[in-house]
Design an enzyme around this catalytic site. Sequence first.
Site, PDB file in Angstrom:
ATOM      1  N   CYS A   1       1.030  -1.283  -0.035  1.00 15.95           N
ATOM      2  CA  CYS A   1       0.049   0.059   0.090  1.00 15.95           C
ATOM      3  C   CYS A   1       0.829   1.293   0.020  1.00 15.95           C
ATOM      4  CB  CYS A   1      -0.988   0.036   1.166  1.00 15.95           C
ATOM      5  SG  CYS A   1      -0.105   0.067   2.599  1.00 15.95           S
TER       6      CYS A   1
ATOM      7  N   HIS B   1       3.742   1.847  11.726  1.00 14.45           N
ATOM      8  CA  HIS B   1       2.571   1.902  12.653  1.00 14.45           C
ATOM      9  C   HIS B   1       2.329   3.078  13.746  1.00 14.45           C
ATOM     10  CE1 HIS B   1       4.656  -1.996  11.787  1.00 14.45           C
ATOM     11  NE2 HIS B   1       3.403  -2.206  11.352  1.00 14.45           N
TER      12      HIS B   1
ATOM     13  N   CYS C   1       2.637   5.919   8.899  1.00 10.34           N
ATOM     14  CA  CYS C   1       1.645   6.024   7.463  1.00 10.34           C
ATOM     15  C   CYS C   1       0.680   7.262   8.056  1.00 10.34           C
ATOM     16  CB  CYS C   1       0.707   4.759   7.434  1.00 10.34           C
ATOM     17  SG  CYS C   1      -0.693   4.940   6.036  1.00 10.34           S
TER      18      CYS C   1
ATOM     19  N   GLU D   1       0.425  -0.200  16.494  1.00  8.52           N
ATOM     20  CA  GLU D   1      -0.536   0.748  16.074  1.00  8.52           C
ATOM     21  C   GLU D   1      -1.491   1.163  16.857  1.00  8.52           C
ATOM     22  OE1 GLU D   1      -4.162   1.789  12.939  1.00  8.52           O
ATOM     23  OE2 GLU D   1      -2.566   0.407  12.201  1.00  8.52           O
TER      24      GLU D   1
ATOM     25  N   SER E   1      -1.391  -7.835  10.919  1.00  4.74           N
ATOM     26  CA  SER E   1      -2.721  -7.847  11.083  1.00  4.74           C
ATOM     27  C   SER E   1      -3.425  -8.037   9.721  1.00  4.74           C
ATOM     28  CB  SER E   1      -3.204  -6.608  11.751  1.00  4.74           C
ATOM     29  OG  SER E   1      -4.609  -6.480  12.167  1.00  4.74           O
ATOM     30  N   ASN E   2      -3.194  -7.170   8.853  1.00  2.00           N
ATOM     31  CA  ASN E   2      -4.162  -7.009   7.692  1.00  2.00           C
ATOM     32  C   ASN E   2      -3.969  -8.319   6.883  1.00  2.00           C
ATOM     33  OD1 ASN E   2      -2.525  -6.589   4.875  1.00  2.00           O
ATOM     34  ND2 ASN E   2      -1.341  -5.509   6.548  1.00  2.00           N
TER      35      ASN E   2
ATOM     36  N   SER F   1       1.880  -5.256   3.316  1.00  2.00           N
ATOM     37  CA  SER F   1       3.337  -4.943   3.438  1.00  2.00           C
ATOM     38  C   SER F   1       4.294  -6.011   2.882  1.00  2.00           C
ATOM     39  CB  SER F   1       3.780  -5.103   5.047  1.00  2.00           C
ATOM     40  OG  SER F   1       3.282  -6.147   5.699  1.00  2.00           O
TER      41      SER F   1
END
Length: 333
Positions: free
Chosen positions: A34, A96, A118, A148, A245-246, A289
């Site tokens: 991303c 994060h 980010c 995060e 996490s994602n 990532s």
Amino acid sequence: MPPTVNMGIPGAASSVVERTAGKRVLLAEPRGYCAGVDRAVETVERALEKHGAPIYVRHEIVHNRYVVDTLAKAGAIFVEQTDEVPEGAIVVFSAHGVAPTVHVEAAARNLKTIDATCPLVTKVHNEAKRFARDDYDILLVGHEGHEEVVGTAGEAPDHVQVVDNPDAVDNVVVRDPNKVIWLSQTTLSVDETMETVRRLREKFPTLQDPPSDDICYATQNRQVAVKAMAPECELVIVVGSKNSSNSVRLVEVALGAGSRAAHLVDYAEDIDPAWLDGVTTVGVTSGASVPEILVRGVLDRLAEHGFDTVQPVTTANETLVFALPREIRPARA
């Protein structure tokens, strides 16, 4: 919350996949890096070019083993705590984000800081500060202990409660039910987050929504792409690390959307050939990532097992780019 957010990016389209005979791979688009991850990784690379090794990085710059190992070989030193960085050295803060106390600690050690947080995480930090100033109770939907979440909660520790999952709602207590807002970690499952919010709203009917979606465009877009292809897959392979996490959420989304099986792998070698027994359609995606080289390795591995037809499943077109931190931007001519 809409099913996908394109951040004003043109060209988003749904792709219809035609069935072909034999084994095939459905390849999710978008997938992988991303804008925030791309910015963070380039920040460390540019810092190494500009200042030379070593460059210290507080926490993994992004949650991907390959990326961290590659940067470590180039001269980045990853530490968990600020006091592990020698006084006066250069330190990069990870994508994060960090709590304000970390900036204070860095200043006390005379560290030269480069903040690779980010911008979409920074947005949530700013929301937390804003609503804390207005004396709201802030219910932060996210995973307890995730970097995060620690950073966001640290912006207003007296106002923020972390709500880890829908069942945790039962334990939430607020001072004034009419001054409550929810915010969220940027990398959550959209569906689980909405279930948590639904239960929060049952308990607190005047619960306020964030000014804009906190779950980032890339997290949402990757989940939508997986939902589009999973019903046609016997197996979905998500390229990503266990602490991402994602990436973990993509496995959950694939199973929830109808894939018979779904597995998380760091590398192509992690694929167990037994997973492919009796399978004709494999879905492939990657977390935010994950560099594309790892996806290509997975496709090559699948081709060795006869999965040499690759069909893209496109649900969005991402063109967003974030500017680098000012400390390492190229000087203007």
